[in-house]
Design a protein around this motif. Structure first.
Motif: not given
Ligand code: ADP
Length: 258
Positions: A106-115, A133-142, A248-255
């Motif tokens: 599913e859509r998972v946010e990595l920054v929070q998981l790492i922190e 980090k160079n981003t505040e949030t980043i999502h991957v599919l996983g 990992l590939p970044v998850m593309k934003e859905g519509p």
């Protein structure tokens, strides 16, 4: 006449091709079987050792523990830590045996998981962990549980195999997210750098047993990275330290995303 020869030749070719394919299949089956056998024998060996230790302490306690508080304290400590080792090992074995089809992505946010992992480790180990980090949030599919596992394994290893601070970083670049963990510890010799990703492989068995290792962590971590269309690699210099990197590939934003 010409037709006949052609036909015979073709079927000979086909037979030959079938034989090659068949032999390849047999080799692969044999290979799988041998790997399975190795796995079971390694796993039982890893489990046997702590069981044996717990058993001998139990026997020692039965014989001389009743009026020996020092032996009692020592035994409780050993039994407790060996039980932890068994628990970890069983969890790792279960995680390797998990049917991949049942793992939900599913859509998972990595920054929070790492922190979250970093906070837990800072408390448990009382060590300095930098996070860049160079981003505040980043999502991957996983799968959140598996991604947390890989985040966790790399930080825990860095802490186990070094004494100074460690640096965790998370960067996005060209549609990829790059998670890396750097330590200034023992480092890994070039000839060991690929082998550490094999199941049960440990560079220094005596030392890593002392740290509770079974040699399964990195093989699990690499498998998880690959199941997420990613990669896990190491860059290390003996005596200077190591950097483990997962891409990992970044998850593309859905519509439906803003
Ligand atoms: P373990 O449970 O033994 O830590 P891993 O699969 O996680 O198993 O790691 C395999 C081996 O790789 C370890 O036993 C250790 O020898 C080596 N290793 C892993 N991470 C590091 C690191 N950060 N620095 C030095 N050596 C490492």
């Amino acid at each position: 006449k010409w037709e006949k020869i052609d036909h015979r030749d073709r079927s000979k070719d086909e037979l030959y091709e079938m034989e090659v394919t068949f032999n390849e299949m047999i080799d692969q089956l044999k290979d799988n079987y041998e790997r399975q056998e190795d796995f079971v024998s390694n796993a039982s060996h890893e489990l046997k050792t702590p069981i044996q230790i717990v058993k001998s302490y139990a026997q020692l306690l039965a014989r001389r523990g009743k009026d020996n508080p020092e032996l009692l304290d020592e035994s409780i400590e050993v039994i407790d830590s060996e039980a932890d080792r068994m628990k970890r090992l069983v969890e790792q074995l279960l995680s390797l045996a998990k049917n991949k089809e049942n793992v939900v992505h599913e859509r998972v946010e990595l920054v929070q998981l790492i922190e979250h992992s970093i906070t837990t480790f800072k408390q448990a180990y009382n060590r300095e962990i930098e996070f860049h980090k160079n981003t505040e949030t980043i999502h991957v599919l996983g799968n959140a549980g598996q991604l947390e596992q890989i985040i966790y394994i790399l930080i825990e290893n860095a802490l186990k195999y070094s004494e100074d601070k460690i640096t965790v970083s998370l960067f996005t670049y060209n549609g990829d997210v790059i998670y890396s963990v750097k330590d200034y510890g023992s480092g890994i010799a070039p000839e060991d750098q690929e082998r550490i990703f094999e199941r049960f492989y440990r560079v220094d068995k005596a030392r890593s047993r002392g740290t509770g290792g079974s040699g399964l962590g990195l093989s699990i971590a690499r498998e998880i990275a690959e199941d997420h269309q990613g990669k896990l690699t190491v860059d290390s210099t003996l005596g200077e330290g190591s950097t483990f990197t997962m891409v990992l590939p970044v998850m593309k934003e859905g519509p439906d995303e803003k």
